[in-house]
Enzyme design. Structure first.
Site, PDB file in Angstrom:
ATOM      1  N   GLU A   1       0.854  -1.361   0.000  1.00 11.99           N
ATOM      2  CA  GLU A   1       0.192  -0.009  -0.089  1.00 11.99           C
ATOM      3  C   GLU A   1       0.707   1.434  -0.012  1.00 11.99           C
ATOM      4  O   GLU A   1       0.505   2.142   0.786  1.00 11.99           O
ATOM      5  CB  GLU A   1      -0.879   0.114   1.461  1.00 11.99           C
ATOM      6  CG  GLU A   1      -1.510  -1.416   1.339  1.00 11.99           C
ATOM      7  CD  GLU A   1      -2.525  -1.270   2.656  1.00 11.99           C
ATOM      8  OE1 GLU A   1      -3.672  -1.739   2.498  1.00 11.99           O
ATOM      9  OE2 GLU A   1      -2.073  -1.038   3.728  1.00 11.99           O
TER      10      GLU A   1
ATOM     11  N   CYS B   1     -10.480   0.515   7.699  1.00  2.72           N
ATOM     12  CA  CYS B   1      -9.786   1.825   8.054  1.00  2.72           C
ATOM     13  C   CYS B   1     -10.596   2.944   7.337  1.00  2.72           C
ATOM     14  O   CYS B   1     -10.561   3.951   8.007  1.00  2.72           O
ATOM     15  CB  CYS B   1      -8.264   1.863   7.760  1.00  2.72           C
ATOM     16  SG  CYS B   1      -7.745   1.085   6.176  1.00  2.72           S
TER      17      CYS B   1
END
Lengths: 657, 657
Positions: free
Chosen positions: B320, B417
């Site tokens: 990521e 998240c």
């Protein structure tokens, strides 16, 4: 749809042909002098030969390598056999004899032979057609034995192959058990064995395996094995390819439908090619309209929607397989070298079935591009995957498998299918050059390779000498020499890339139809000279608009060759170049470059790189372009200098008239 | 390089602001009425709240979810708190009280709080800063507590946060042990806690964690833990991100060098943004020239070389993370929604440090594009990754993770998240709109959102009402209403996308410098009307030539909005469209479409699709093009109708003059 049912054409075997071609002879010499020696070293050091010794009791330790490692030795035997047919080489012959002896000695009394199963898993014998590749290895053994017999006249390896084939024939068939191989290969090999032995049982068994495909035997085997799978299951990864969302999906191994019902080429590209070559072989020997119709349908779908411009096939590393129509990514392509070998096998057989040049044209495209790119100029290093675009630091999929995806060839692979496969195809190149009609006296010149062929028409020997600088120039001179005059039609393939053909017979202009498949001269031949010119010039290809990866791009073609840009020849990153002028690409032969190649140079428009400092995005109207020259080399020759970026499909800003 | 050392600007808090904007109010209402309720259901059903109940003894079973699951509850508390500050909602308030009570009750007597560690791994407490995310969760608890205190005036959650912060402060620091969090977040939270409590220990601890980064503590922890890793090691995958070829490479967590020495933004994009926001916070409160210089350098490298045109950051799903300069693939981009939240945090703080509009411009670009695309129009479904191009069947990386990579938003994720992060940012939007100088009377209008703000200059209350249809039109009217006349400079940000600005004061034309960062009117204000027009028109952007993915392509921009083509609005596959006329793109507001948007239409050249039957490759000269119109919609609004293909960067055949 043709109504062809069996063989139309017979290949003239390489025993009747002497290749003197500058382009190809360098490859054949490299195979003989380097490749087959270094590949022997690989077989010796990776444990492949030791596995046979272990079966005999001449070596200790556990089985080494992939569970289908035997096939590497068999492909090497085949390549060496073809090579020794052309030129004797005592050292190579000695090594061949040693390896053949190992194979002969390793065979079990009942004919069984597979060193992985014999050493590691005797209880699995004939239990796992899906994954175990026993029949795949058997197929390569048979092909090797046929080639060895053909080259040497010896019977000993052929006897091994026959004993194994007899064992397999005793297990499977209408009177035995159901089943079909998870990895095809034995089908075409059994037909080869039939041809050399005249044992029709082998042909029948090939047809049986083909007919069983897509009828549930592989699926049932998976169901029966569910409870057996354990920790020692070495082929978990490969097994997963047979399942989609947890359900059996046989398309990976062309087991999703009976062959006669298959609509499109699916799954693992090498398996598909070997299967369809085997199907064509069965039809060649014993007919089969439904099978042939299926082959035509599958071929059209592959060529029209699932093939790279290089002849490469297989759009993804995942399953090494075909994906969807028009899905042809250039940087994540697989286009496995072995798949091009299989494609050439299949296309050659389709030609023998039909006499149609579309199959020869595809053999040519694949041979000079997708196949040859898999081999370094010195023929000792190989690509497994053949992408049409790589970044300067390698490949988009470099982090998936840096060995298979790279801009540097390797001399061997853990799964070493490609190197000996490439060697055996090159070593048998002579088989592809000339053919004759199965029912008339017609002779075919399939490919343009400087060579001499001898054949006999109505008991008269004919010597045909072909002179050419192909693929660098389209001039082909055919000199016919006969003991006494003899009539026959001579069919010279007109390549599909060629739009303008001219010819003279003994200096006199012939009227030529450039749209015809063949330039045919049917006459009473004496000592004659037929000179043909296929006009060769740089051309720009575009791909079908549905191919997302190629939209707005062009590929450069010169004669049979597809070109690419390499970093080493061009100043800017390759994505900067946008071809800007249609007619201005120049071809020039450069004898000192890459063993001698024609390069293409032309004009491109590039983004101006000034005034970008401190900016990532700007208004289009604030930017500018500059013009620069690009240099392209044949795709097959890429990655023979310093590693770097490469690109086949180039951006274009060409305007249509 | 600025010589700024501490705060130049103070945000005017949302308590002084009333948002009445049509564009944003629809999002804020959706957050309040739908999102926060549905997210509560997610917390209730996925086990997140049960984990707290298990600690208290009110629920059975094992810990559920990711080991940092607590943070989802904390971000929800923060979002609800911000929302209730604007509009009371008894039902939401009741749920908030319940969740806060669970958190309060779950805290251990010594202040510790992390339900994963307390339930599953009490022996791991404070032993694993690399992977365990204890300090990350603590940071979110602190942020939630500060927001809860700000919104309700209550002390009880703030007391929990302080007790936990005191515990952490007792463990780490110059007088305690070394260490820095594997996932940053607590740094900025500790500064927030310092601001609300005036306890300078928290600010010092934030600075300590920042100073410890890149100095070997995380690496040593891995070395010490090597022998502890076992089967129950749930974070194996994440751990591998810290290693490159078997060697520790801290760049994943910005631990490759001390912050003051870092040259480029590296690693996990969310971590990087939270870190740099925290660093900016430390500098805001207590200075730090070296840290500030590093922030400027890192910011420039990110914006100039590693950012999508949407403001999205993070070019790959693997880690990521940021990759390399100019590596900005559109179909395999990550551009995580959380990373845009973090980028907005960091940029807002850089603005407060400097007063420079470049940071506000980037907040705007990110907010209206990369961030907002992560949220459906009804604010209940989310994207985790925000690619700039997807195929009709989803995403190029669909087979990597069909939930995170998709053309259909999800209401929640296993790693959830993004949804509550998006909610908390939107709910605190008011904090970003206006600011005032830290040392003078200057007032800043940062963003163009219809609203009213009240502030006081030299003890005189000023009411500033902003009227605008932004982002659909560039007209902004600012009405100042004062009890008695008062002098102050009013700085109105001139957006970086705008080339032509005009303004009138009480109907009289002002002379305006369009190149200035601000349109500044410094006068004795009475009841005045300042009308500003930022000329808004469709524009075409190009990317730096080194960006391979965008070469030859253009992106459409209208005001602050980046546009895209969606399959549903266009007849042909999107790769067919090549923009062909610079000045002819038309903008039109369509009230019935996607809650009301300006669409862009224009002329494109497309490949003719005739005569391709049975052909995959043809000569360029045998093909043709046709003209057709395209329709583009704002990128943020994509994937709110039927799933399909989407593309931001469009091919172009535009000619430079």
């Amino acid at each position: 749809m043709s109504d062809v049912n069996t063989r139309q054409v017979v290949a003239i075997p390489y025993e009747n042909i002497t290749i003197t071609d500058e382009f190809w002879e360098s490859w054949l010499r490299a195979i003989r002098e380097n490749t087959l020696r270094s590949q022997y070293e690989q077989l010796a050091t990776t444990g492949c030969l030791d596995n046979f010794r272990r079966v005999i009791g001449q070596s200790d330790g556990k089985f080494e390598g992939m569970w289908f490692e035997d096939s590497d030795a068999y492909k090497w035997i085949e390549a060496v056999s073809h090579t020794l047919s052309r030129t004797d080489d005592p050292e190579l012959r000695e090594r061949l004899d040693d390896v053949v002896s190992l194979v002969v000695d390793a065979q079990a009394d009942d004919g069984y032979l597979n060193t992985y199963v014999m050493l590691e898993a005797p209880n699995l014998r004939s239990t796992n057609l899906n994954m175990l590749h026993e029949l795949y290895c058997a197929g390569h053994l048979i092909e090797a034995a046929v080639a060895h017999h053909r080259a040497t006249g010896e019977e000993r390896l052929l006897a091994v192959a026959q004993a194994l084939a007899d064992l397999v024939d005793g297990v499977f068939g209408p009177d035995g058990r159901d089943g079909t191989p998870g990895h095809e290969e034995i089908e075409l090999a059994l037909v080869e064995l039939y041809r050399v032995t005249d044992e029709v049982r082998y042909l029948d068994l090939a047809r049986f395996f083909i007919d069983q495909r897509g009828r549930g035997t592989l699926k049932r085997e998976f169901e029966n094995q569910a409870e057996q799978a354990g920790d020692e299951d070495i082929w978990d990864g490969a097994r997963s390819e047979f399942f989609e969302d947890g359900c059996y999906d046989g398309s990976y191994a062309q087991d999703h439908a009976p062959v006669v019902e298959q609509e499109t080429v699916e799954g693992h590209a090498v398996r598909a090619m070997y299967l369809f070559a085997g199907v064509a072989d069965v039809v060649l020997e014993s007919g089969g309209t439904k099978l042939f119709t299926a082959l035509e349908r599958l071929w059209e779908g592959m060529v029209d929607r699932r093939m790279y411009v290089t002849g490469g096939i297989g759009s993804t590393h995942k399953g090494e397989r075909f994906t969807e129509d028009y899905h042809l990514p250039n940087d994540t392509s697989y286009a496995e070298t072995c798949a091009t070998v299989g494609s050439i096998f299949w296309n050659q057989r389709m030609f023998l079935l039909t006499g149609d040049t579309q199959y020869l044209n595809l053999v040519e495209r694949t041979l000079y591009n997708g196949f040859l790119a898999g081999i370094s100029l010195n023929a000792t290093e190989f690509f497994y995957a053949n992408p049409l675009q790589v970044d300067s630091d390698g490949h988009a999929l470099h982090d998936v498998d840096p060995i298979r995806f790279s801009n540097e060839r390797q001399d061997w692979f853990d799964c070493a299918c490609c190197p000996p496969n490439a060697a055996r195809l090159l070593a048998s190149l002579g088989d592809y050059l000339y053919a004759r009609s199965a029912s008339t006296d017609a002779i075919y010149v399939n490919h343009f390779v400087e060579s001499e062929v001898i054949f006999s028409i109505r008991h008269t020997d004919v010597r045909l000498r072909q002179e050419t600088k192909y693929p660098w120039a389209g001039d082909v001179t055919l000199r016919i020499d006969v003991a006494k005059s003899v009539p026959f039609p001579l069919h010279v393939r007109v390549p599909d890339w060629c739009e303008t053909v001219s010819a003279t017979l003994n200096g006199e202009e012939l009227s030529v139809d450039a749209d015809a498949e063949y330039l045919t001269v049917d006459r009473e031949w004496e000592t004659d000279e037929l000179a043909v010119t296929f006009e060769m010039r740089p051309e720009l290809l575009v791909a079908h608009p549905t191919v997302r990866a190629d939209i707005g791009n062009v590929a450069l073609r010169y004669g049979p060759l597809i070109y690419c840009l390499e970093e080493v020849d061009n100043e800017r990153p390759l994505h900067h170049y946008a071809i800007s002028e249609t007619g201005k690409v120049e071809a020039e032969f450069e004898p000192g470059l890459l063993n001698g190649v024609v390069t293409l140079t032309g004009s491109a428009r590039l983004p101006a790189t000034e005034e970008w400092e401190g900016t990532l995005y700007r208004l289009f109207t604030d930017t500018a372009t500059v013009d620069a020259e690009f240099t392209a080399v044949p795709y097959y020759a890429w990655a023979n200098r310093e590693p770097g970026e490469m690109r086949v499909w180039l951006r274009s800003v060409l305007e249509h008239d």
